[in-house]
Write an enzyme that holds these catalytic residues in place. Structure first.
Site, PDB file in Angstrom:
ATOM      1  N   GLU A  11       0.813  -1.210   0.000  1.00  0.00           N
ATOM      2  CA  GLU A  11       0.000   0.000   0.000  1.00  0.00           C
ATOM      3  C   GLU A  11       0.851   1.267   0.000  1.00  0.00           C
ATOM      4  O   GLU A  11       0.437   2.306  -0.530  1.00  0.00           O
ATOM      5  CB  GLU A  11      -0.918  -0.002   1.227  1.00  0.00           C
ATOM      6  CG  GLU A  11      -1.952  -1.119   1.219  1.00  0.00           C
ATOM      7  CD  GLU A  11      -2.663  -1.283   2.553  1.00  0.00           C
ATOM      8  OE1 GLU A  11      -3.874  -1.583   2.544  1.00  0.00           O
ATOM      9  OE2 GLU A  11      -2.011  -1.115   3.607  1.00  0.00           O
ATOM     10  N   GLU A 172      -7.216  -1.961  10.805  1.00  0.00           N
ATOM     11  CA  GLU A 172      -6.347  -1.013  11.503  1.00  0.00           C
ATOM     12  C   GLU A 172      -6.991   0.306  11.908  1.00  0.00           C
ATOM     13  O   GLU A 172      -6.644   0.891  12.943  1.00  0.00           O
ATOM     14  CB  GLU A 172      -5.123  -0.673  10.626  1.00  0.00           C
ATOM     15  CG  GLU A 172      -4.184  -1.820  10.347  1.00  0.00           C
ATOM     16  CD  GLU A 172      -4.607  -2.684   9.167  1.00  0.00           C
ATOM     17  OE1 GLU A 172      -4.191  -3.858   9.103  1.00  0.00           O
ATOM     18  OE2 GLU A 172      -5.369  -2.173   8.314  1.00  0.00           O
ATOM     19  N   ASP A 195     -11.968  -6.366  -1.853  1.00  0.00           N
ATOM     20  CA  ASP A 195     -12.679  -7.645  -1.785  1.00  0.00           C
ATOM     21  C   ASP A 195     -14.072  -7.410  -1.243  1.00  0.00           C
ATOM     22  O   ASP A 195     -14.414  -6.325  -0.782  1.00  0.00           O
ATOM     23  CB  ASP A 195     -11.917  -8.645  -0.898  1.00  0.00           C
ATOM     24  CG  ASP A 195     -11.786  -8.165   0.535  1.00  0.00           C
ATOM     25  OD1 ASP A 195     -12.699  -8.427   1.328  1.00  0.00           O
ATOM     26  OD2 ASP A 195     -10.781  -7.506   0.870  1.00  0.00           O
TER      27      ASP A 195
END
Length: 228
Positions: A11, A172, A195
């Site tokens: 990321e 997170e 997803d």
């Protein structure tokens, strides 16, 4: 000082590729990248997956590097049915769906002397919406729920949606929201959908992680140009 936080290397790498890294500092078993982007001074890091890692890294960025605005970029699983892989969502609030002290009469997600939801900065969200309008990008906003679980079950997904009115889930942001609330730091969270958070989500995640990370990173860099 603006902090840019991601959970995973995949990321962060698209962002690092477009900023000028001036120093790499190792601290707390992690690497922190001091960088410049146009006229902005940045500190960037990826925390590794999970709430403990992300909370630790966010705290270091704030306490050691003087970050007063924290931008969190990455990927998430969709809860809202109108969110498709590659779509972007910003958090209005974030929470921790796996906190459970209901046996003591508390509501799901609540920890005593804290709260369930941690609000994201309205000014930063407004900048994001302006950037999306300028670029002609569809940008959703909603509650993003976090937990130390990769959700791949329709039943669990529906429970999180019903309980927290969440639009997306990841692992997170709820912890980072708590850190920034505690330390009075402006917090913004952007996620690209990787997803569906149902059976087979792991396959989608592996397949679309890199692509979705690039979508999120590119948008965040456009935002940086607008932040004063």
């Amino acid at each position: 000082m603006i902090g840019i936080l991601c959970a995973m290397r995949e990321e962060l790498e698209p962002i690092l590729a477009q900023v000028e890294v001036v120093e790499v500092i190792e601290h707390g078993k992690n690497k922190f990248y001091k960088a410049k982007f146009e006229d902005k001074n940045l500190v960037l890091a990826y925390s590794k997956i999970g709430k403990v890692n992300s909370a630790t890294t966010a705290t270091i960025m704030i306490e050691k590097f003087g970050v007063n605005t924290l931008l969190f970029s990455g990927v998430a699983g969709a809860i809202d049915e109108d969110l498709k892989i590659g779509d972007l969502i910003i958090a209005t609030k974030t929470c921790q769906h796996d906190v459970d002290l209901t046996v003591f009469g508390y509501e799901p997600g609540y920890i005593p002397e804290s709260k369930v939801f941690f609000e994201c900065d309205e000014g930063l969200n407004k900048i994001a919406k302006n950037v999306a309008n300028r670029l002609g990008i569809k940008l959703k906003e909603g509650i993003i729920a976090s937990g130390d679980q990769f959700i791949h079950s329709r039943e669990k997904k529906e429970w999180i949606k019903k309980t927290f009115n969440a639009s997306a889930i990841e692992m997170e942001g709820g912890a980072v929201g708590c850190v920034t609330w505690t330390l009075n730091v402006s917090f913004f969270m952007l996620r690209a959908i990787s997803d569906s958070a149902e059976e087979g989500a792991g396959v989608d995640f592996d397949k679309f992680l890199e692509e979705s990370s690039k979508v999120s990173a590119e948008f965040l860099l456009q935002m940086l140009k607008e932040i004063k």
